[in-house]
Design an enzyme around this catalytic site. Structure first.
Site, PDB file in Angstrom:
ATOM      1  N   GLY A 156       3.903  -0.643   6.112  1.00 54.16           N
ATOM      2  CA  GLY A 156       4.499  -1.039   4.832  1.00 54.16           C
ATOM      3  C   GLY A 156       5.502  -2.158   5.044  1.00 54.16           C
ATOM      4  NE  ARG A 210       0.612   1.950   4.713  1.00 54.19           N
ATOM      5  CZ  ARG A 210       1.876   2.072   5.099  1.00 54.19           C
ATOM      6  NH1 ARG A 210       2.151   2.250   6.388  1.00 54.19           N
ATOM      7  NH2 ARG A 210       2.860   2.015   4.227  1.00 54.19           N
ATOM      8  CG  ASP A 267       6.559   6.576  11.426  1.00 54.47           C
ATOM      9  OD1 ASP A 267       6.295   5.727  10.555  1.00 54.47           O
ATOM     10  OD2 ASP A 267       6.255   7.777  11.302  1.00 54.47           O
ATOM     11  CB  THR A 320      10.346   1.221   7.869  1.00 54.06           C
ATOM     12  OG1 THR A 320      10.114   2.222   6.861  1.00 54.06           O
ATOM     13  CG2 THR A 320      11.281   1.793   8.903  1.00 54.06           C
ATOM     14  CG  ASP A 350       9.907   5.032   4.770  1.00 53.98           C
ATOM     15  OD1 ASP A 350      10.033   4.684   3.587  1.00 53.98           O
ATOM     16  OD2 ASP A 350       8.797   5.194   5.317  1.00 53.98           O
ATOM     17  CG  ASP A 362      11.020   6.904   8.882  1.00 54.43           C
ATOM     18  OD1 ASP A 362      11.230   5.729   9.244  1.00 54.43           O
ATOM     19  OD2 ASP A 362       9.885   7.318   8.605  1.00 54.43           O
ATOM     20  NE  ARG A 372       4.837   6.851   5.635  1.00 53.85           N
ATOM     21  CZ  ARG A 372       3.643   6.401   5.264  1.00 53.85           C
ATOM     22  NH1 ARG A 372       2.667   7.225   5.038  1.00 53.85           N
ATOM     23  NH2 ARG A 372       3.433   5.108   5.121  1.00 53.85           N
TER      24      ARG A 372
HETATM   25  O1  F6P Z   1       6.748   3.483   4.973  1.00 53.11           O
HETATM   26  C1  F6P Z   1       7.078   2.688   3.885  1.00 53.11           C
HETATM   27  C2  F6P Z   1       6.476   3.223   2.620  1.00 53.11           C
HETATM   28  O2  F6P Z   1       6.891   2.429   1.542  1.00 53.11           O
HETATM   29  C3  F6P Z   1       6.778   4.700   2.317  1.00 53.11           C
HETATM   30  O3  F6P Z   1       8.053   4.884   1.781  1.00 53.11           O
HETATM   31  C4  F6P Z   1       5.656   5.044   1.387  1.00 53.11           C
HETATM   32  O4  F6P Z   1       5.374   6.431   1.415  1.00 53.11           O
HETATM   33  C5  F6P Z   1       4.507   4.251   1.934  1.00 53.11           C
HETATM   34  O5  F6P Z   1       5.068   3.185   2.689  1.00 53.11           O
HETATM   35  C6  F6P Z   1       3.574   3.684   0.889  1.00 53.11           C
HETATM   36  O6  F6P Z   1       2.542   3.045   1.552  1.00 53.11           O
HETATM   37  P1  F6P Z   1       1.464   2.100   0.856  1.00 53.11           P
HETATM   38  O7  F6P Z   1       2.133   0.806   0.529  1.00 53.11           O
HETATM   39  O8  F6P Z   1       0.416   1.955   1.882  1.00 53.11           O
HETATM   40  O9  F6P Z   1       1.015   2.806  -0.388  1.00 53.11           O
END
Ligand code: F6P
Length: 329
Positions: free
Chosen positions: A10, A78, A109, A132, A134, A136, A178
């Site tokens: 992300g 991803r 992560d 990130t 997050d 985390d 997340r």
């Molecule tokens: O890890 C960053 C993040 O924004 C999380 O907070 C969220 O759960 C996820 O990515 C969303 O991912 P995507 O953009 O693939 O829907």
């Protein structure tokens, strides 16, 4: 030396600032930087950034005026196929063919897990930069993008508070993060929310409903509940349903902030952090380090083994849940 840089997972505000810092720190030391587009997927496809210096090479000019831009000019992705023995081998070959000596992956992560796996197939150095929203990861006080995501969510909630007060409503605002409640808790504190629901602290809907009743009796005109997307309640919509069954004394509305938290110009704090960590990652590589994340704790740059940044859940800052509770009387 030739360094490779990519953004993966992300995106996060400040990734561009970090990229700029990597390119300029390397250039000022006489090293080349190859920009890899679209994260690990792009690496597997040898998808390199194009500049006036030729395919792949990033010049100091190629990163002009990106520090203030959200997203990432390298794009991100991803890529489950990367995390297979075949994918890792393809990626390692691509790095070798491009003559890359060291890789700087910017991400969270998932990116770091990928980097650890890559290290088993590739002999070059790897230093990660934590990007990130997050927050985390262990080993750094903040990740690049967290400050901006909190500021964005707070700005949205300030606006929601206006209308919540006018209509004497309760808003359930779902934020990202997340499996982690860092974004939710920091947002709740900074936006003077009354309640935060986070995965780290399991509170059932009946207790939340009782607290809402109590706050009503204290004369609260409006209530904001910040709900982490990873919370046990199943998110803001699910919690709203449970509250309505528990005879909520306010009319309720739910808002899911979603990807708006990932965009926007980075805060000054994220710009400075990204600049420091990108530069530190380059200097660490020159010093011979590998398998580490470039982090910052208590104002000092530090190196932390990549595995240690994601192997255990990062706890919430001590006492902040109680602090929020005390502030909402
Ligand atoms: O890890 C960053 C993040 O924004 C999380 O907070 C969220 O759960 C996820 O990515 C969303 O991912 P995507 O953009 O693939 O829907």
């Amino acid at each position: 030396m030739r360094l490779g840089v990519l953004c993966s997972g992300g995106d996060a505000p400040g990734m561009n600032a970090c990229l700029r810092s990597v390119v300029r720190a390397a250039a000022s030391d006489g090293h080349d930087v190859i920009g890899i587009r679209r994260g690990y997927e792009g690496l597997m496809n040898a998808d390199f950034f194009d500049s006036e210096l030729g395919v792949g090479k990033m010049s100091p000019r190629s990163v002009s005026h990106i520090l203030e831009r959200g997203g990432t000019i390298l794009n991100s992705s991803r890529c489950p196929a990367f995390a297979t023995p075949e994918g890792l081998k393809v990626a390692a070959d691509a790095l070798d063919r491009a003559g890359v000596d060291a890789l700087i992956p910017i991400g969270g992560d998932g990116t770091f897990r990928g980097a650890v796996a890559l290290a088993e197939h590739w002999k070059g150095q790897i230093i990660g930069c934590p990007g990130t929203i997050d927050n985390d990861l262990l080993g750094t006080d903040a990740t690049i993008g967290f400050s901006t995501a909190v500021a964005t969510a707070v700005d949205c909630i300030d606006k929601l508070r206006d209308t919540a007060e006018s209509h004497e409503r309760l808003f359930l605002v779902e934020v990202m993060g997340r499996h982690s409640g860092h974004l939710a808790l920091a947002t709740a504190l900074a936006a003077s929310a009354e309640i935060a629901c986070v995965p780290e602290e399991i509170v059932d809907a009946v207790a939340i409903a009782a607290r809402v009743q109590e706050l009503r009796s204290l004369g609260k005109q409006s209530i904001i509940i910040v709900v982490a997307e990873g919370d046990e309640q199943g998110g803001a919509v699910a919690l709203n349903e449970k509250l309505s069954l528990a005879d909520c004394p306010y009319a309720t509305r739910t808002v899911i902030l979603g990807h708006i938290q990932r965009g926007g110009s980075p805060t000054a704090e994220d710009r400075v952090l990204a600049t420091r960590l990108g530069d530190f990652a380059v200097r660490s590589i020159v010093d011979g380090a590998t398998g580490m994340m470039a982090g910052e704790t208590c104002g000092h740059c530090c190196l932390v083994p990549l595995e240690d940044t994601f192997s255990t859940h990062r706890p919430l800052p001590e006492h902040q849940i109680e602090l929020l509770d005390r502030m909402s009387c």
